[in-house]
Design a protein around this motif. Structure first.
Motif, short mmCIF file in Angstrom:
data_model
loop_
_atom_site.label_atom_id
_atom_site.label_comp_id
_atom_site.label_asym_id
_atom_site.label_seq_id
_atom_site.Cartn_x
_atom_site.Cartn_y
_atom_site.Cartn_z
N ASP A 1 0.86 -1.19 0.00
CA ASP A 1 0.00 0.00 0.00
C ASP A 1 0.89 1.23 0.00
OD1 ASP A 1 -2.14 1.73 0.24
OD2 ASP A 1 -2.40 1.39 2.40
N LEU A 2 1.13 1.81 -1.17
CA LEU A 2 2.12 2.89 -1.30
C LEU A 2 1.66 4.21 -0.71
CD1 LEU A 2 3.38 2.22 -4.96
CD2 LEU A 2 4.47 1.57 -2.80
N ASN A 3 0.37 4.45 -0.70
CA ASN A 3 -0.10 5.79 -0.30
C ASN A 3 -1.15 5.78 0.80
OD1 ASN A 3 -2.49 5.04 -1.68
ND2 ASN A 3 -1.61 5.76 -3.61
N GLY A 4 -1.41 4.64 1.40
CA GLY A 4 -2.38 4.58 2.49
C GLY A 4 -3.82 4.42 2.04
N SER A 5 -4.08 4.37 0.73
CA SER A 5 -5.45 4.29 0.24
C SER A 5 -6.09 2.94 0.57
CB SER A 5 -5.50 4.52 -1.27
OG SER A 5 -4.72 3.56 -1.96
N VAL A 6 -5.31 1.87 0.52
CA VAL A 6 -5.86 0.54 0.82
C VAL A 6 -6.21 0.43 2.30
CG1 VAL A 6 -5.30 -1.91 0.94
CG2 VAL A 6 -4.75 -0.62 -1.12
N PRO B 1 7.39 2.84 -13.93
CA PRO B 1 7.88 4.03 -13.23
C PRO B 1 6.73 5.01 -12.98
CG PRO B 1 9.24 3.51 -15.15
CD PRO B 1 8.03 2.64 -15.23
N LEU B 2 6.87 5.78 -11.94
CA LEU B 2 5.83 6.74 -11.61
C LEU B 2 5.80 7.85 -12.64
CD1 LEU B 2 6.40 7.12 -7.77
CD2 LEU B 2 4.69 5.73 -8.92
N ASN B 3 4.61 8.13 -13.21
CA ASN B 3 4.50 9.27 -14.12
C ASN B 3 4.15 10.51 -13.31
OD1 ASN B 3 1.68 9.16 -13.61
ND2 ASN B 3 1.39 7.72 -15.29
N LYS B 4 4.08 11.65 -14.01
CA LYS B 4 3.86 12.91 -13.31
C LYS B 4 2.51 12.94 -12.61
CE LYS B 4 7.70 15.04 -14.33
NZ LYS B 4 8.66 15.41 -13.26
N GLN B 5 1.48 12.38 -13.26
CA GLN B 5 0.15 12.38 -12.65
C GLN B 5 0.15 11.56 -11.37
OE1 GLN B 5 -3.07 11.30 -15.28
NE2 GLN B 5 -4.45 10.83 -13.59
N THR B 6 0.79 10.39 -11.41
CA THR B 6 0.84 9.54 -10.22
C THR B 6 1.65 10.20 -9.12
OG1 THR B 6 0.70 7.59 -11.64
CG2 THR B 6 1.40 7.23 -9.38
N GLN B 7 2.72 10.91 -9.50
CA GLN B 7 3.51 11.61 -8.49
C GLN B 7 2.67 12.66 -7.78
OE1 GLN B 7 6.86 12.98 -10.85
NE2 GLN B 7 8.17 11.38 -10.04
N PHE B 8 1.86 13.40 -8.54
CA PHE B 8 1.03 14.42 -7.89
C PHE B 8 -0.04 13.78 -7.02
CE2 PHE B 8 -2.44 17.60 -7.78
CZ PHE B 8 -1.75 18.57 -7.07
N LEU B 9 -0.57 12.62 -7.45
CA LEU B 9 -1.52 11.90 -6.60
C LEU B 9 -0.88 11.51 -5.28
CD1 LEU B 9 -3.34 9.57 -9.17
CD2 LEU B 9 -4.37 11.40 -7.83
N HIS C 1 -2.18 12.41 -1.54
CA HIS C 1 -2.33 11.40 -0.49
C HIS C 1 -1.50 11.79 0.74
CE1 HIS C 1 -4.83 8.57 -2.57
NE2 HIS C 1 -3.98 8.38 -3.55
N TYR C 2 -0.32 12.32 0.50
CA TYR C 2 0.53 12.74 1.62
C TYR C 2 -0.15 13.86 2.42
CZ TYR C 2 4.51 14.69 4.15
OH TYR C 2 5.34 15.16 5.14
N VAL C 3 -0.68 14.86 1.74
CA VAL C 3 -1.35 15.96 2.42
C VAL C 3 -2.58 15.45 3.17
CG1 VAL C 3 -2.58 18.15 2.10
CG2 VAL C 3 -0.51 17.68 0.77
N ASN C 4 -3.35 14.55 2.55
CA ASN C 4 -4.54 14.01 3.21
C ASN C 4 -4.20 13.19 4.44
OD1 ASN C 4 -5.94 15.14 1.13
ND2 ASN C 4 -6.52 13.23 0.13
#
Length: 276
Positions: free
Chosen positions: A110-115, A159-167, A171-174
């Motif tokens: 779970d890379l960003n806590g969404s799961v 690899p992470l694209n720009k859109q995924t990086q901004f997502l 997620h970090y801010v949330n």
């Protein structure tokens, strides 16, 4: 849906249902067929029908070093009912692979806590059902399946694209909204210029970074005001990133239209007196 603390008592076992297991706390080992791997918080496992497996903590003293997991269990037939509401061909094909037992066991991080957030919501809704809980659980379940697909196909294999990086920034801010987050901090952490980040926030959220963060904090404070009815407003403010109560009150009233105290009073039902 359940939350369980794993122990050494349970032997290798298999099920006649599909199991999604998320490691919520601790570390340990996952035994599956003839293989064993270390596991820890943030790891999610897909266990097909009939596959033997077991989770065990890193030591027999499970109370001292617990391995805690969430389990989402469902029959393959449940996926039949989703075919009509899944418009995306890749997701539909993926669910068909799961339904027809074409996918082997796998795990993702779970890379960003969404799961984790989805498992928490599923568990809460399952054990505290309300009107429409069946529909709500199904919606959360679909989100979980789509999130797993994205982790396997977008963020893990490529690899992470720009859109995924901004997502990931969103997620970090949330997740870290209560901390001292600034545009300068995000710029250093994610290696993008402050000016570019500000443009991205405006383009993808319709808000400046500052307003986006304020809205996240006030949204969280509304939840806490209702859930923690006995907690002073000052502490609610601190829990959501505001060290100054006056600033919190001003921002809250600008966004919500009332003071925190008035909001709490309007949204918290008074407990009826217990008659002797």
């Amino acid at each position: 849906m359940n939350r369980a603390t794993e122990s050494y008592d349970l032997p290798l076992h298999s099920h006649d249902f599909i199991e999604l297991t998320f490691v919520a706390e601790g570390k340990g080992f996952h035994y599956i067929d003839q293989q064993v791997e270390q596991t820890g918080k943030g790891r999610l496992y897909f266990i097909p029908v009939g596959v033997s497996h077991v989770f065990r903590p890193s030591s027999p003293g499970s109370l001292r070093e617990p391995l805690v997991v969430y389990n989402c269990l469902f029959p393959p037939e449940l996926l039949d009912s989703l075919a009509a509401v899944i418009p995306d061909p890749p997701i539909a094909a993926y669910l068909e692979q799961i339904r027809t037992d074409q996918l082997p066991a796998f795990s993702v991080t779970d890379l960003n806590g969404s799961v984790e957030s989805l498992f928490l919501s599923l568990h809460r809704e399952y054990h505290l059902p309300q009107t429409g809980s069946g529909s709500y659980l199904l919606a959360l379940f679909i989100q979980l399946l789509v999130s797993i697909y994205r982790l396997r196909h977008d963020e893990v294999q490529f690899p992470l694209n720009k859109q995924t990086q901004f997502l990931q920034i969103l997620h970090y801010v949330n997740r870290e909204y209560a901390q001292e987050i600034t545009l300068s901090h995000l710029s250093r952490s994610f290696d993008w210029s402050e000016r570019h980040l500000q443009r991205l926030f405006k383009a993808h959220t319709g808000q400046t970074f500052h307003h986006y963060l304020q809205n996240i904090r006030i949204q969280k404070s509304c939840q806490l005001l209702v859930q923690q009815q006995q907690t002073p407003v000052q502490l609610i403010a601190e829990q959501t990133g505001y060290r100054d109560l006056k600033t919190f009150n001003l921002v809250f009233k600008r966004i919500i239209g009332s003071t925190p105290g008035s909001y709490r009073q309007a949204h918290c039902r008074k407990q009826p007196d217990v008659q002797a």
